[in-house]
Design a protein around this motif. Structure first.
Motif, PDB file in Angstrom:
ATOM      1  N   ALA A   1       1.883  29.932  51.198  1.00  0.00           N
ATOM      2  CA  ALA A   1       2.570  29.913  52.486  1.00  0.00           C
ATOM      3  C   ALA A   1       3.993  30.456  52.383  1.00  0.00           C
ATOM      4  O   ALA A   1       4.534  30.992  53.359  1.00  0.00           O
ATOM      5  N   GLU A   2       4.571  30.376  51.168  1.00  0.00           N
ATOM      6  CA  GLU A   2       5.952  30.847  51.020  1.00  0.00           C
ATOM      7  C   GLU A   2       6.057  32.351  51.289  1.00  0.00           C
ATOM      8  O   GLU A   2       7.118  32.842  51.697  1.00  0.00           O
ATOM      9  N   LYS A   3       4.960  33.106  51.089  1.00  0.00           N
ATOM     10  CA  LYS A   3       4.981  34.537  51.395  1.00  0.00           C
ATOM     11  C   LYS A   3       5.193  34.762  52.899  1.00  0.00           C
ATOM     12  O   LYS A   3       5.954  35.636  53.311  1.00  0.00           O
ATOM     13  N   VAL A   4       4.488  33.954  53.667  1.00  0.00           N
ATOM     14  CA  VAL A   4       4.630  34.054  55.125  1.00  0.00           C
ATOM     15  C   VAL A   4       6.037  33.635  55.537  1.00  0.00           C
ATOM     16  O   VAL A   4       6.674  34.266  56.381  1.00  0.00           O
ATOM     17  N   HIS A   5       6.531  32.546  54.914  1.00  0.00           N
ATOM     18  CA  HIS A   5       7.875  32.056  55.234  1.00  0.00           C
ATOM     19  C   HIS A   5       8.923  33.138  54.990  1.00  0.00           C
ATOM     20  O   HIS A   5       9.832  33.336  55.811  1.00  0.00           O
ATOM     21  N   ARG A   6       8.804  33.821  53.863  1.00  0.00           N
ATOM     22  CA  ARG A   6       9.791  34.850  53.538  1.00  0.00           C
ATOM     23  C   ARG A   6       9.740  35.994  54.550  1.00  0.00           C
ATOM     24  O   ARG A   6      10.775  36.525  54.969  1.00  0.00           O
ATOM     25  N   THR A   7       8.529  36.382  54.935  1.00  0.00           N
ATOM     26  CA  THR A   7       8.375  37.455  55.921  1.00  0.00           C
ATOM     27  C   THR A   7       9.034  37.081  57.248  1.00  0.00           C
ATOM     28  O   THR A   7       9.755  37.885  57.859  1.00  0.00           O
ATOM     29  N   LEU A   8       8.795  35.846  57.670  1.00  0.00           N
ATOM     30  CA  LEU A   8       9.380  35.387  58.929  1.00  0.00           C
ATOM     31  C   LEU A   8      10.894  35.257  58.806  1.00  0.00           C
ATOM     32  O   LEU A   8      11.643  35.603  59.734  1.00  0.00           O
ATOM     33  N   GLY A   9      11.354  34.750  57.646  1.00  0.00           N
ATOM     34  CA  GLY A   9      12.788  34.610  57.431  1.00  0.00           C
ATOM     35  C   GLY A   9      13.501  35.944  57.466  1.00  0.00           C
ATOM     36  O   GLY A   9      14.601  36.069  58.032  1.00  0.00           O
ATOM     37  N   GLU A  10      12.909  36.969  56.846  1.00  0.00           N
ATOM     38  CA  GLU A  10      13.516  38.301  56.849  1.00  0.00           C
ATOM     39  C   GLU A  10      13.567  38.872  58.271  1.00  0.00           C
ATOM     40  O   GLU A  10      14.541  39.527  58.657  1.00  0.00           O
ATOM     41  N   PHE A  11      12.512  38.622  59.039  1.00  0.00           N
ATOM     42  CA  PHE A  11      12.504  39.087  60.432  1.00  0.00           C
ATOM     43  C   PHE A  11      13.634  38.423  61.223  1.00  0.00           C
ATOM     44  O   PHE A  11      14.367  39.090  61.961  1.00  0.00           O
ATOM     45  N   ILE A  12      13.793  37.113  61.076  1.00  0.00           N
ATOM     46  CA  ILE A  12      14.835  36.384  61.816  1.00  0.00           C
ATOM     47  C   ILE A  12      16.223  36.879  61.415  1.00  0.00           C
ATOM     48  O   ILE A  12      17.093  37.083  62.273  1.00  0.00           O
TER      49      ILE A  12
ATOM     50  N   GLN B   1      -1.026  37.726  60.642  1.00  0.00           N
ATOM     51  CA  GLN B   1      -2.419  37.273  60.723  1.00  0.00           C
ATOM     52  C   GLN B   1      -3.030  37.235  59.320  1.00  0.00           C
ATOM     53  O   GLN B   1      -2.742  38.105  58.482  1.00  0.00           O
ATOM     54  N   ALA B   2      -3.847  36.215  59.049  1.00  0.00           N
ATOM     55  CA  ALA B   2      -4.625  36.179  57.805  1.00  0.00           C
ATOM     56  C   ALA B   2      -5.863  37.063  57.979  1.00  0.00           C
ATOM     57  O   ALA B   2      -6.543  36.999  59.004  1.00  0.00           O
ATOM     58  N   LYS B   3      -6.149  37.875  56.972  1.00  0.00           N
ATOM     59  CA  LYS B   3      -7.293  38.791  57.069  1.00  0.00           C
ATOM     60  C   LYS B   3      -8.611  38.044  57.215  1.00  0.00           C
ATOM     61  O   LYS B   3      -9.510  38.485  57.923  1.00  0.00           O
ATOM     62  N   GLY B   4      -8.730  36.923  56.522  1.00  0.00           N
ATOM     63  CA  GLY B   4      -9.987  36.177  56.556  1.00  0.00           C
ATOM     64  C   GLY B   4      -9.930  34.951  57.442  1.00  0.00           C
ATOM     65  O   GLY B   4     -10.610  33.952  57.161  1.00  0.00           O
TER      66      GLY B   4
ATOM     67  N   TYR C   1       3.360  44.500  62.639  1.00  0.00           N
ATOM     68  CA  TYR C   1       2.163  43.694  62.394  1.00  0.00           C
ATOM     69  C   TYR C   1       1.989  43.546  60.889  1.00  0.00           C
ATOM     70  O   TYR C   1       1.963  44.541  60.157  1.00  0.00           O
ATOM     71  N   VAL C   2       1.903  42.292  60.424  1.00  0.00           N
ATOM     72  CA  VAL C   2       1.782  42.016  58.995  1.00  0.00           C
ATOM     73  C   VAL C   2       0.566  41.133  58.766  1.00  0.00           C
ATOM     74  O   VAL C   2       0.391  40.118  59.453  1.00  0.00           O
ATOM     75  N   THR C   3      -0.278  41.509  57.815  1.00  0.00           N
ATOM     76  CA  THR C   3      -1.440  40.682  57.469  1.00  0.00           C
ATOM     77  C   THR C   3      -1.266  40.103  56.074  1.00  0.00           C
ATOM     78  O   THR C   3      -0.555  40.649  55.223  1.00  0.00           O
ATOM     79  N   PHE C   4      -1.947  38.981  55.838  1.00  0.00           N
ATOM     80  CA  PHE C   4      -1.901  38.302  54.541  1.00  0.00           C
ATOM     81  C   PHE C   4      -3.328  38.090  54.049  1.00  0.00           C
ATOM     82  O   PHE C   4      -4.244  37.833  54.839  1.00  0.00           O
ATOM     83  N   ASP C   5      -3.472  38.179  52.749  1.00  0.00           N
ATOM     84  CA  ASP C   5      -4.805  38.103  52.139  1.00  0.00           C
ATOM     85  C   ASP C   5      -5.206  36.651  51.927  1.00  0.00           C
ATOM     86  O   ASP C   5      -5.327  36.176  50.803  1.00  0.00           O
ATOM     87  N   PHE C   6      -5.409  35.924  53.043  1.00  0.00           N
ATOM     88  CA  PHE C   6      -5.841  34.522  53.006  1.00  0.00           C
ATOM     89  C   PHE C   6      -7.167  34.390  53.737  1.00  0.00           C
ATOM     90  O   PHE C   6      -7.488  35.188  54.630  1.00  0.00           O
ATOM     91  N   ASP C   7      -7.917  33.343  53.358  1.00  0.00           N
ATOM     92  CA  ASP C   7      -9.192  33.054  54.021  1.00  0.00           C
ATOM     93  C   ASP C   7      -9.122  31.759  54.825  1.00  0.00           C
ATOM     94  O   ASP C   7     -10.123  31.054  54.985  1.00  0.00           O
ATOM     95  N   ARG C   8      -7.937  31.441  55.327  1.00  0.00           N
ATOM     96  CA  ARG C   8      -7.778  30.231  56.129  1.00  0.00           C
ATOM     97  C   ARG C   8      -6.954  30.561  57.377  1.00  0.00           C
ATOM     98  O   ARG C   8      -6.279  31.585  57.449  1.00  0.00           O
ATOM     99  N   HIS C   9      -7.006  29.646  58.336  1.00  0.00           N
ATOM    100  CA  HIS C   9      -6.277  29.844  59.595  1.00  0.00           C
ATOM    101  C   HIS C   9      -4.823  29.393  59.454  1.00  0.00           C
ATOM    102  O   HIS C   9      -3.907  30.103  59.869  1.00  0.00           O
TER     103      HIS C   9
END
Length: 718
Positions: A702-713, A660-663, A686-694
């Motif tokens: 976005a690559e930060k989110v991609h890496r997090t998801l890739g590591e989970f998979i 989830q994005a914090k903002g 549960y992982v949050t990211f310091d973004f102000d967009r949906h």
């Protein structure tokens, strides 16, 4: 026939008809002609004897007589049968009575060409119709054909003699109790094939069988079997499909010199006197019998049990995986039926994707439970193994429906040659080819659906380019897991493109599904329900799971909610991730949407839809992908989806990740955290990211989110 007894029987049968839970589905009633008819019907249960005449009588509104076994004509019950129009198959004047009633139009007839109940449904042997029963084997009877030919023979003879030998014509009219020549002039007799199919077939103890056992000592096994089988069918809600075929005329079968000599002969002969054309008539009757037997069994209403049983019988390998059998049946039900014109049970007219996902209608589960119970298959270490002898050994006639219903199911569709050809091909193909065919079929189907929807709803000012909207597949490395990606509400598959490309570079297979109503125009979305979105996800899983043995499912926003919903039903997946699931929306419209949508529907019903507010303006973060108008009905469906999901979250047991994005200006992070806490998995994070967009799967960072998801998979699937 005693009309009072017939009416009394009708009232009794009507009462039973309304009491039983069986569902009668009639097809082809328009094929029933007005003239004299011989109904030839397959015979599997006692129900055909008692219920079918009532059903037909309600359609044709005239007496309907039938032949019955001579064994039934004993005592008071036999007298009663005679009063209601049943005739013993050994009555000395049987044939003349039937011809008489057909010529005069006093009654139509029901004849069972098998001659008896075929409890094992074994009616084909080496490509020919052969009836197998407790006493041996015999071909189907030609009685219906012979009687129809004899009726037409005398009709034609009387009409010809009326102008050449009036005295002989009068004698025959008196013999058959015909009042006037005009009464038979346009009354050609026809044979009408009828098929009666039952689904599901489950023989079990029931209130009728238990009552009979308690009231009668030494209850004959035959009677107990019939009560267990037919009692269960009536009391548990079986579907009874009655299908009327195309009438088979017989008059043309008399057009030959040999028969014409007897038709136009000036010699006087009685009904049972030998005539020169008797052998030719027998040959013609045999041809007609083959014709109506083929018609009867070609009209079998094919159901899921038929397909599972037939493919299970034909599969060359004794050991098989569950999904292998399910995919084979899916291919036949979804693809091969289009090439083989067979009659399908209503459940086969629907989307078949549950067969290879959660089996929510229990088509496979119920069948396999029965197969396991009867010892046709057994399960060990995740594999099924079939007992081949259960299909090849002879079935005890009076026990077949109880001891081995799986073989009975397979027997019933043996006569449908076009279906058997396709079942044979699908059964013998290797498993890897079946998986590839399943994926290819579904991909082609989804692209075709998209093309049709896009063309139907295309709006030059609002619809995006096709490349943005259509689903896509990224091929990974051999043996690598697959990932199913689900885009968000009012969006399109392109929303997942950056994540898909990233996962593809890691070697994963990726399929980005298009949710129903998306990627076209808002008017398309306004017509859809969240159940259709779920079906889209299921189809996407059907594709990726046919390409990869391990699958992770994930989505963004509404797609994240759909991913969690899928995980609650499918514990076989390796993991699930949900990016910004919309459990709590910041926009108050979501809370008002159900009420607004209800008002809109009410206004449209009273034809003042111009006053309704169906859409609101949308200002998306990615206008090149998302709709610019938001249908109120769509917001309502999203609300319904998340409400239904909330109760299912504890059912999720696979590894889960929520981000989830914090903002986030659209989704309240507290809802995402609440979602995580409600999930039943032990392995969840549960992982949050310091973004102000949906939309955190696209754009800067976005690559930060991609890496997090890739590591989970990687962690859960490799």
């Amino acid at each position: 026939m005693n009309k009072f007894a017939f009416r009394t029987t009708g009232l009794l049968v009507k009462a039973l008809y309304n009491l039983f839970k069986a569902r009668f589905n009639l097809h082809g009633q328009e094929n029933i002609p007005e003239g004299p008819v011989i109904f030839v019907v397959n015979h599997f249960t006692r129900l055909e004897t008692f219920l079918f005449p009532y059903v037909v009588h309600t359609l044709i509104k005239k007496p309907l007589w039938s032949l019955a076994s001579a064994d039934l004509f004993r005592g008071a019950f036999g007298e009663y049968l005679e009063k209601v129009g049943a005739v013993s198959n050994k009555a000395p004047n049987r044939d003349q009575l039937i011809v008489n009633s057909l010529l005069t139009g006093n009654a139509d007839w029901i004849i069972f060409p098998e001659g008896r109940m075929v409890k094992n449904k074994k009616i084909v042997e080496k490509g020919k119709f052969i009836i197998s029963y407790a006493g041996g084997k015999h071909p189907p009877h030609t009685g219906a054909a012979t009687l129809a030919l004899r009726t037409e023979f005398y009709r034609k003879r009387i009409l010809s003699l009326a102008s050449t030998d009036h005295q002989e014509a009068e004698r025959l009219m008196s013999l058959f109790q015909i009042d006037g020549i005009d009464d038979i002039r346009d009354r050609q007799v026809v044979i009408l094939p009828v098929n009666i199919s039952y689904y599901p077939l489950r023989a079990r103890e029931n209130i009728l069988s238990k009552l009979a056992v308690s009231l009668m000592e030494n209850l004959p096994e035959k009677i107990l079997e019939e009560l267990m089988t037919e009692g269960s069918m009536l009391l548990s809600g079986v579907d009874i499909d009655i299908r009327f075929g195309v009438p088979i005329p017989v008059q043309c079968c008399l057009d030959c010199r040999c028969i014409d000599r007897d038709v136009f002969s000036r010699e006087s002969f009685d009904f049972d006197d030998p005539i020169q054309s008797r052998n030719r008539m027998r040959r013609e009757a045999l041809k007609i019998m083959q014709s109506y037997m083929s018609a009867i069994y070609d009209m079998t209403t094919v159901n899921h049990d038929h397909l599972f049983a037939s493919i299970l019988r034909r599969m060359p390998r004794r050991r098989f995986r569950e999904m292998d059998l399910r995919r084979r049946v899916f291919l036949v039900a979804s693809s091969e039926f289009k090439k083989a014109p067979v009659y399908r049970h209503s459940s086969l007219e629907e989307n078949q994707i549950p067969l290879i996902t959660d089996d929510r209608y229990r088509k496979f589960g119920d069948f396999m439970d029965l197969a396991l119970e009867k010892g046709v298959v057994f399960k060990k270490n995740g594999w099924f193994r079939k007992d081949v002898s259960r299909f090849s050994s002879a079935l005890d006639f009076n026990r077949a429906r109880i001891d081995n219903p799986i073989a009975v199911m397979a027997n019933e569709v043996e006569a449908i040659r076009q279906l058997q050809q396709r079942l044979r091909r699908v059964s013998f193909q290797p498993g890897w080819w079946i998986r590839r065919q399943t994926a290819a079929f579904l991909i082609k189907q989804q692209l075709a659906t998209f093309q049709n929807d896009y063309q139907r709803f295309y709006h030059p000012d609002e619809s995006k380019p096709k490349e943005i909207c259509k689903p896509f597949l990224i091929k990974g490395k051999s043996g690598m897991p697959g990932v199913l990606l689900i885009h968000g509400y009012m969006s399109a598959p392109a929303e997942m493109k950056e994540l898909a490309d990233f996962l593809g570079r890691l070697g994963f297979w990726v399929y980005a599904v298009r949710l129903s109503g998306h990627g076209t125009a808002p008017e398309d979305l306004a017509e859809r329900t969240y159940h259709e979105w779920i079906q889209s996800v299921d189809t996407g899983y059907g594709i990726i799971s046919s390409l990869c043995r391990q699958v992770v499912v994930g989505g963004f926003s509404a797609g994240g909610g759909l991913a969690l919903e899928f995980a609650s039903r499918m514990p076989v997946i390796s993991g699930v991730f949900s990016v910004s699931p919309p459990m709590r929306l910041r926009n108050p419209l979501s809370r008002l949407a159900p009420g607004i949508d209800a008002v809109n529907r009410s206004l449209r019903k009273v034809k003042i839809g111009g006053l309704s507010k169906s859409y609101i303006e949308n200002h998306p973060e990615n206008p090149g992908i998302n709709y610019l108008r938001n249908p109120i009905s769509g917001v309502h469906q999203l609300e319904r989806l998340m409400k239904s999901l909330y109760e299912k979250l504890p059912l999720i047991q696979v590894p889960a990740l929520v981000t989830q994005a914090k903002g986030d200006p659209v989704v309240d992070p507290r809802g995402s955290l609440e979602t995580l806490n409600k999930i039943g998995s032990v392995d969840k994070s549960y992982v949050t990211f310091d973004f102000d967009r949906h939309g955190i799967l696209l754009g800067n960072g976005a690559e930060k989110v991609h890496r997090t998801l890739g590591e989970f998979i990687k962690r859960v699937a490799t």
